[in-house]
Design a protein around this motif. Structure first.
Motif, PDB file in Angstrom:
ATOM      1  N   ASP A  17     117.813  82.738 138.724  1.00 25.85           N
ATOM      2  CA  ASP A  17     117.107  81.588 138.113  1.00 25.85           C
ATOM      3  C   ASP A  17     116.574  80.701 138.857  1.00 25.85           C
ATOM      4  O   ASP A  17     115.524  79.888 138.422  1.00 25.85           O
ATOM      5  CB  ASP A  17     118.133  81.131 137.023  1.00 25.85           C
ATOM      6  CG  ASP A  17     119.217  80.474 137.699  1.00 25.85           C
ATOM      7  OD1 ASP A  17     119.277  80.092 138.603  1.00 25.85           O
ATOM      8  OD2 ASP A  17     120.065  79.635 136.572  1.00 25.85           O
ATOM      9  N   LYS A  34     116.459  95.008 129.977  1.00 20.64           N
ATOM     10  CA  LYS A  34     115.597  96.006 129.796  1.00 20.64           C
ATOM     11  C   LYS A  34     114.683  96.154 131.263  1.00 20.64           C
ATOM     12  O   LYS A  34     113.563  95.836 131.232  1.00 20.64           O
ATOM     13  CB  LYS A  34     114.512  95.669 128.724  1.00 20.64           C
ATOM     14  CG  LYS A  34     115.241  95.430 127.264  1.00 20.64           C
ATOM     15  CD  LYS A  34     114.306  95.192 126.205  1.00 20.64           C
ATOM     16  CE  LYS A  34     115.043  95.084 124.786  1.00 20.64           C
ATOM     17  NZ  LYS A  34     116.237  94.315 124.599  1.00 20.64           N
ATOM     18  N   ASN A  37     111.203  97.033 131.826  1.00 16.61           N
ATOM     19  CA  ASN A  37     109.992  96.064 131.661  1.00 16.61           C
ATOM     20  C   ASN A  37     109.600  95.777 133.063  1.00 16.61           C
ATOM     21  O   ASN A  37     110.161  94.951 134.080  1.00 16.61           O
ATOM     22  CB  ASN A  37     110.477  94.895 131.059  1.00 16.61           C
ATOM     23  CG  ASN A  37     109.479  93.844 130.814  1.00 16.61           C
ATOM     24  OD1 ASN A  37     108.283  94.002 131.392  1.00 16.61           O
ATOM     25  ND2 ASN A  37     109.558  92.969 129.905  1.00 16.61           N
ATOM     26  N   VAL A  49     111.494  82.121 131.465  1.00 11.22           N
ATOM     27  CA  VAL A  49     111.412  82.710 130.227  1.00 11.22           C
ATOM     28  C   VAL A  49     112.573  84.072 130.163  1.00 11.22           C
ATOM     29  O   VAL A  49     113.298  83.942 129.243  1.00 11.22           O
ATOM     30  CB  VAL A  49     110.195  83.408 129.579  1.00 11.22           C
ATOM     31  CG1 VAL A  49     110.470  84.372 128.510  1.00 11.22           C
ATOM     32  CG2 VAL A  49     109.200  82.327 129.380  1.00 11.22           C
ATOM     33  N   HIS A  50     112.447  84.696 131.264  1.00 14.21           N
ATOM     34  CA  HIS A  50     113.421  85.641 131.515  1.00 14.21           C
ATOM     35  C   HIS A  50     114.797  85.217 131.834  1.00 14.21           C
ATOM     36  O   HIS A  50     115.803  85.946 131.094  1.00 14.21           O
ATOM     37  CB  HIS A  50     113.101  86.814 132.541  1.00 14.21           C
ATOM     38  CG  HIS A  50     111.752  87.463 132.136  1.00 14.21           C
ATOM     39  ND1 HIS A  50     110.624  87.543 132.803  1.00 14.21           N
ATOM     40  CD2 HIS A  50     111.557  88.126 130.912  1.00 14.21           C
ATOM     41  CE1 HIS A  50     109.689  88.247 132.326  1.00 14.21           C
ATOM     42  NE2 HIS A  50     110.229  88.432 131.022  1.00 14.21           N
ATOM     43  N   SER A  51     115.048  84.222 132.748  1.00 14.13           N
ATOM     44  CA  SER A  51     116.246  83.571 132.791  1.00 14.13           C
ATOM     45  C   SER A  51     116.883  83.182 131.757  1.00 14.13           C
ATOM     46  O   SER A  51     118.129  83.352 131.475  1.00 14.13           O
ATOM     47  CB  SER A  51     116.299  82.540 133.835  1.00 14.13           C
ATOM     48  OG  SER A  51     115.598  82.900 135.155  1.00 14.13           O
ATOM     49  N   ASN A  52     116.178  82.303 130.844  1.00 11.87           N
ATOM     50  CA  ASN A  52     116.597  81.884 129.662  1.00 11.87           C
ATOM     51  C   ASN A  52     117.018  82.951 128.672  1.00 11.87           C
ATOM     52  O   ASN A  52     118.267  82.924 127.991  1.00 11.87           O
ATOM     53  CB  ASN A  52     115.713  80.936 128.895  1.00 11.87           C
ATOM     54  CG  ASN A  52     115.460  79.743 129.523  1.00 11.87           C
ATOM     55  OD1 ASN A  52     116.291  79.233 130.371  1.00 11.87           O
ATOM     56  ND2 ASN A  52     114.407  78.964 129.320  1.00 11.87           N
ATOM     57  N   ASP A  53     116.411  84.169 128.452  1.00 11.99           N
ATOM     58  CA  ASP A  53     116.797  85.265 127.840  1.00 11.99           C
ATOM     59  C   ASP A  53     118.298  85.807 128.357  1.00 11.99           C
ATOM     60  O   ASP A  53     119.008  85.964 127.334  1.00 11.99           O
ATOM     61  CB  ASP A  53     115.603  86.303 127.612  1.00 11.99           C
ATOM     62  CG  ASP A  53     115.989  87.450 126.869  1.00 11.99           C
ATOM     63  OD1 ASP A  53     116.477  86.997 125.712  1.00 11.99           O
ATOM     64  OD2 ASP A  53     115.910  88.635 127.264  1.00 11.99           O
ATOM     65  N   LEU A  54     118.087  85.923 129.561  1.00 13.89           N
ATOM     66  CA  LEU A  54     119.564  86.481 130.038  1.00 13.89           C
ATOM     67  C   LEU A  54     120.585  85.405 130.150  1.00 13.89           C
ATOM     68  O   LEU A  54     121.784  85.815 129.656  1.00 13.89           O
ATOM     69  CB  LEU A  54     119.483  86.766 131.599  1.00 13.89           C
ATOM     70  CG  LEU A  54     118.462  88.141 131.866  1.00 13.89           C
ATOM     71  CD1 LEU A  54     118.359  88.276 133.672  1.00 13.89           C
ATOM     72  CD2 LEU A  54     119.246  89.290 131.358  1.00 13.89           C
ATOM     73  N   LYS A  55     120.579  84.229 130.057  1.00 15.62           N
ATOM     74  CA  LYS A  55     121.399  83.294 129.808  1.00 15.62           C
ATOM     75  C   LYS A  55     122.001  83.279 128.485  1.00 15.62           C
ATOM     76  O   LYS A  55     123.157  83.060 128.185  1.00 15.62           O
ATOM     77  CB  LYS A  55     120.912  81.662 130.104  1.00 15.62           C
ATOM     78  CG  LYS A  55     121.090  81.595 131.712  1.00 15.62           C
ATOM     79  CD  LYS A  55     120.461  80.179 131.759  1.00 15.62           C
ATOM     80  CE  LYS A  55     120.156  79.960 133.536  1.00 15.62           C
ATOM     81  NZ  LYS A  55     119.691  78.684 133.941  1.00 15.62           N
ATOM     82  N   ALA A  56     121.003  83.505 127.525  1.00 14.81           N
ATOM     83  CA  ALA A  56     121.525  83.507 126.173  1.00 14.81           C
ATOM     84  C   ALA A  56     122.284  84.589 125.715  1.00 14.81           C
ATOM     85  O   ALA A  56     122.832  84.712 124.744  1.00 14.81           O
ATOM     86  CB  ALA A  56     120.038  83.565 125.300  1.00 14.81           C
ATOM     87  N   ASN A  57     122.225  85.678 126.333  1.00 14.70           N
ATOM     88  CA  ASN A  57     122.767  86.834 126.373  1.00 14.70           C
ATOM     89  C   ASN A  57     123.939  87.237 127.425  1.00 14.70           C
ATOM     90  O   ASN A  57     124.109  88.207 127.526  1.00 14.70           O
ATOM     91  CB  ASN A  57     121.927  88.102 126.056  1.00 14.70           C
ATOM     92  CG  ASN A  57     121.016  87.932 124.904  1.00 14.70           C
ATOM     93  OD1 ASN A  57     121.411  88.299 123.900  1.00 14.70           O
ATOM     94  ND2 ASN A  57     119.811  87.798 125.124  1.00 14.70           N
TER      95      ASN A  57
END
Length: 71
Positions: A17, A34, A37, A49-57
């Motif tokens: 991140d 994914k 991508n 954006v991608h870091s936050n998506d991974l952190k959320a999951n």
């Protein structure tokens, strides 16, 4: 200190991140990054954006041991 790193459940390094906080995040069970991508900088510094998506999951872990098994 280490930069915050993301790993999947197979031990594959997904990226970081860019924040020098030493945190390790393991993608939650049943979630798949994914990697097809091509707009994502997989293995490098990920966008916010991608870091936050991974952190959320994912779940922050205290450490990670990746073990390869060969029969």
């Amino acid at each position: 200190m280490l930069i915050g790193d993301f790993y999947d459940r197979q031990g594959d390094y997904l990226g970081n991140d860019g924040i020098d906080d030493g945190k390790i995040d393991l993608i939650n069970e049943g979630v798949r990054a994914k990697s097809e991508n091509t707009t994502v900088n997989w293995g490098g510094t990920l966008s916010e954006v991608h870091s936050n998506d991974l952190k959320a999951n994912s779940t922050e872990v205290g450490g990670l041991i990746v073990q390869n098994r060969i029969e």
